[in-house]
Structure formats: structure tokens, C-alpha cells
Scaffold this active site. Structure first.
Site, short mmCIF file in Angstrom:
data_model
loop_
_atom_site.label_atom_id
_atom_site.label_comp_id
_atom_site.label_asym_id
_atom_site.label_seq_id
_atom_site.Cartn_x
_atom_site.Cartn_y
_atom_site.Cartn_z
CE LYS A 1 32.96 -6.30 79.89
NZ LYS A 1 32.44 -6.53 80.99
CG ASP B 1 28.94 -6.50 91.42
OD1 ASP B 1 29.92 -7.08 91.48
OD2 ASP B 1 27.84 -6.78 90.48
#
Length: 187
Positions: free
Chosen positions: A72, A168
Site C-alpha cells: 500500500k 475492528d
């Protein structure tokens, strides 16, 4: 572009070089030749944007499993974040170590994150936008996550999260005895 190695093998903080004039500035954020000169093999196949309404929004820690591992390039285009990466590669000399970097619209720093790293960030102000360039397509079912406050990583976040997704929040603690090299978990 100015490439600065982090303490984590293969990860870089990249600063743009601004060419200024009366209009403002112009800068490159990606040049394959310059990345290759640093030994970085990074081909972009997908670009994503994350808009975050509130300060203290935490996203992560995320990664994508083999054979869909991804590199990324992360940049904050509006607002500011504390960006964190964790080396999850068992054969790496920096395994389970983390690096954090403040990325802001003003400093225009970017984080290059190699395959095999977990990634997350917390917003440092309201109305923050983050742009990601990816080396692999998002593949449903290939994602994995780790707890943001897992003691195995001991990440020193600059503030406590106020907003997180249910997903999360649901991640289990990192388990060092788990075999992350099998077909289900592979870094």
C-alpha cells in the site's frame, strides 16, 4: 521524492518534492522508476479513499492474506492521521515491530507499506480523508485483522479511539502459536 527507510524492513516514509510557483505547487506522488531505484516493486491496481468525519476514528489493523497480499501507499489528503504499520512476516528481522508516522495534508508525507504488514490509523482531526494506492485488488474473504491495542504489538497510539467499526472491535488478540503459513493464514 525523498525516500526514508523506517526501522521496519522494506517500509518507507516518502516525502514529495514540491515545485512551487505563484499558482501553488506541483509534485509527483508516484514514479515507478524512482520506486524501482529504491528497490521497491510496486504496481498500482486499485485506489481507495477513506473519509472520516470525526477525530479519534480508528481503522485497523488490517491486512490481506496470500495469495492476495498487498502493498500500500497511504497519503492523507485532508486533515491528519497517525498511521501505523506492524511487520507480520515471521521470517523478517523486524517481525511484530511497529512504526507510526503522522501523515497530514500539510506535510504531504506518504507511507509505503510492503506485503505482509498490518496497517491501521487514527484520525487526529475531524474531516480527514485518506487515499490508498494498492498493489492487489480487494478480495472478500482474504482480509484479516488484529486488535489495535494488542499487547503483542504494544503500539503507542497518540490518543484513545472514540469511533471504531464493530468488525475492528471484534478482532481477537494476536496468537503467536497460530500457523499463519497455512492456506487460511499466510503472511
Amino acid at each position: 521524492m525523498l525516500f526514508t527507510k523506517t526501522k521496519l524492513k522494506g517500509a518507507y516514509v516518502i516525502e514529495i518534492e514540491r515545485k512551487k510557483d505563484e499558482r501553488g505547487f506541483f509534485a509527483r506522488t508516484y514514479c515507478q522508476r524512482e520506486y524501482e531505484a529504491q528497490g521497491i516493486d510496486f504496481n498500482i491496481v486499485q485506489a481507495n479513499v477513506s473519509y472520516n468525519k470525526k477525530k479519534a476514528t480508528l481503522r485497523g489493523l488490517h491486512a490481506q492474506l496470500a495469495p492476495y497480499k498487498e502493498s500500500k501507499l497511504v497519503r492523507c489528503s485532508c486533515g491528519s492521521i497517525y498511521d501505523v504499520i506492524v511487520d507480520m512476516r515471521k521470517n523478517s528481522s523486524t517481525y511484530l515491530q511497529w512504526h507510526g508516522e503522522e501523515l497530514t495534508a500539510d506535510n504531504s508525507k506518504m507511507m509505503y507499506i510492503p506485503e505482509g504488514f498490518a496497517h491501521g490509523f487514527i484520525t487526529l482531526e475531524d474531516n480527514t480523508e485518506v487515499v490508498y494506492h494498492m498493489s492487489e485488488y480487494y478480495t472478500p474473504g482474504a482480509e484479516i485483522g488484529f486488535r489495535w491495542n494488542d499487547p503483542a504489538f504494544n503500539i503507542q497510539w497518540p490518543l484513545m479511539p472514540v469511533i471504531m467499526s464493530a468488525k475492528d472491535q471484534s478482532y481477537a488478540a494476536y496468537e503467536p502459536t497460530l500457523d499463519y503459513s497455512n492456506s487460511t493464514y499466510s503472511f
